[in-house]
Design a protein around this motif. Structure first.
Motif, mmCIF file in Angstrom:
data_model
loop_
_atom_site.group_PDB
_atom_site.id
_atom_site.type_symbol
_atom_site.label_atom_id
_atom_site.label_comp_id
_atom_site.label_asym_id
_atom_site.label_seq_id
_atom_site.Cartn_x
_atom_site.Cartn_y
_atom_site.Cartn_z
ATOM 1 N N TRP A 282 0.828 -1.204 0.000
ATOM 2 C CA TRP A 282 0.000 0.000 0.000
ATOM 3 C C TRP A 282 0.862 1.253 0.000
ATOM 4 O O TRP A 282 0.586 2.206 -0.741
ATOM 5 C CB TRP A 282 -0.949 0.017 1.203
ATOM 6 C CG TRP A 282 -2.042 -1.012 1.152
ATOM 7 C CD1 TRP A 282 -2.341 -1.915 2.130
ATOM 8 C CD2 TRP A 282 -2.980 -1.255 0.097
ATOM 9 N NE1 TRP A 282 -3.401 -2.705 1.729
ATOM 10 C CE2 TRP A 282 -3.812 -2.320 0.494
ATOM 11 C CE3 TRP A 282 -3.203 -0.685 -1.155
ATOM 12 C CZ2 TRP A 282 -4.841 -2.818 -0.299
ATOM 13 C CZ3 TRP A 282 -4.221 -1.188 -1.958
ATOM 14 C CH2 TRP A 282 -5.031 -2.231 -1.531
ATOM 15 N N ASP A 283 1.909 1.269 0.817
ATOM 16 C CA ASP A 283 2.807 2.428 0.841
ATOM 17 C C ASP A 283 3.503 2.610 -0.502
ATOM 18 O O ASP A 283 3.737 3.730 -0.952
ATOM 19 C CB ASP A 283 3.839 2.295 1.961
ATOM 20 C CG ASP A 283 3.240 2.515 3.345
ATOM 21 O OD1 ASP A 283 2.080 2.998 3.440
ATOM 22 O OD2 ASP A 283 3.919 2.192 4.340
ATOM 23 N N PHE B 44 -0.484 -6.334 -5.229
ATOM 24 C CA PHE B 44 0.173 -5.083 -5.597
ATOM 25 C C PHE B 44 0.237 -4.947 -7.115
ATOM 26 O O PHE B 44 -0.073 -3.897 -7.677
ATOM 27 C CB PHE B 44 1.589 -5.027 -5.009
ATOM 28 C CG PHE B 44 2.394 -3.860 -5.516
ATOM 29 C CD1 PHE B 44 2.338 -2.633 -4.881
ATOM 30 C CD2 PHE B 44 3.197 -3.988 -6.648
ATOM 31 C CE1 PHE B 44 3.074 -1.547 -5.357
ATOM 32 C CE2 PHE B 44 3.925 -2.913 -7.125
ATOM 33 C CZ PHE B 44 3.858 -1.690 -6.484
ATOM 34 N N ARG C 69 1.231 4.330 -2.962
ATOM 35 C CA ARG C 69 1.178 5.774 -2.670
ATOM 36 C C ARG C 69 2.471 6.466 -3.111
ATOM 37 O O ARG C 69 2.453 7.563 -3.659
ATOM 38 C CB ARG C 69 0.924 6.006 -1.187
ATOM 39 C CG ARG C 69 -0.526 5.787 -0.775
ATOM 40 C CD ARG C 69 -0.791 6.242 0.657
ATOM 41 N NE ARG C 69 -0.231 5.337 1.649
ATOM 42 C CZ ARG C 69 -0.829 4.225 2.081
ATOM 43 N NH1 ARG C 69 -2.000 3.879 1.610
ATOM 44 N NH2 ARG C 69 -0.252 3.468 2.999
ATOM 45 N N GLU D 113 -3.097 -4.025 -8.634
ATOM 46 C CA GLU D 113 -3.402 -2.607 -8.398
ATOM 47 C C GLU D 113 -2.561 -1.706 -9.304
ATOM 48 O O GLU D 113 -3.065 -0.745 -9.884
ATOM 49 C CB GLU D 113 -3.174 -2.237 -6.931
ATOM 50 C CG GLU D 113 -4.139 -2.865 -5.973
ATOM 51 C CD GLU D 113 -5.547 -2.322 -6.108
ATOM 52 O OE1 GLU D 113 -5.723 -1.119 -6.410
ATOM 53 O OE2 GLU D 113 -6.485 -3.119 -5.920
#
Length: 142
Positions: free
Chosen positions: A36-37, A64, A40, A67
């Motif tokens: 997730w980091d 990941f 971003r 996404e």
């Protein structure tokens, strides 16, 4: 963009080793400890390549990758899978078009340098497109 290599791994000692190795071969490491980091961070700074751990949490490397590839702006970033366990072709076949190779841990400086040279265009080849210059990595088996 051409010199920044993002390493996504939830193991801090692995990130520290990768930072040292990347700096030794004159690459700028962008170290991120979870998926997730990393998603971003890519919005702030697009790397030339992502070295992606497969087994991590809270999302694994496969999630990941899904996404990342959903976003047209980032789907062209080459991804090397980076794993401590052997990944069989059946496991990554649905992602074959989204990855440029698989690296198995532990990795040596020479292996990392060779993998980056195969996955990325030469640094002085500014007139070539990424698709022309990028080559698919053979899968390293342990």
């Amino acid at each position: 963009m051409g010199n920044k290599i993002m390493v996504v791994d939830d193991d801090l000692p692995t990130l520290e080793v990768m930072e040292l190795l990347l700096k030794k071969i004159d690459r700028e490491p962008l170290l991120v400890h979870n998926g997730w980091d990393a998603l971003r961070a890519i919005k702030k700074e697009k790397p030339a390549l992502i070295i992606l751990d497969v087994m991590m949490s809270p999302i694994d490397g496969w999630q990941f990758l899904e996404e990342l590839k959903r976003n047209d702006e980032y789907r062209d970033i080459p991804v090397l899978l980076f794993t401590a366990k052997h990944v069989w072709p059946e496991e990554y076949s649905r992602y074959a078009n989204d990855i440029v190779g698989v690296l198995e841990k532990p990795i040596s400086l020479a292996e990392l340098k060779a993998a980056l040279e195969r996955a990325l265009p030469p640094r002085d080849a500014s007139s070539r497109t990424d698709d022309d210059a990028r080559r698919t990595l053979p899968i390293k088996s342990g």
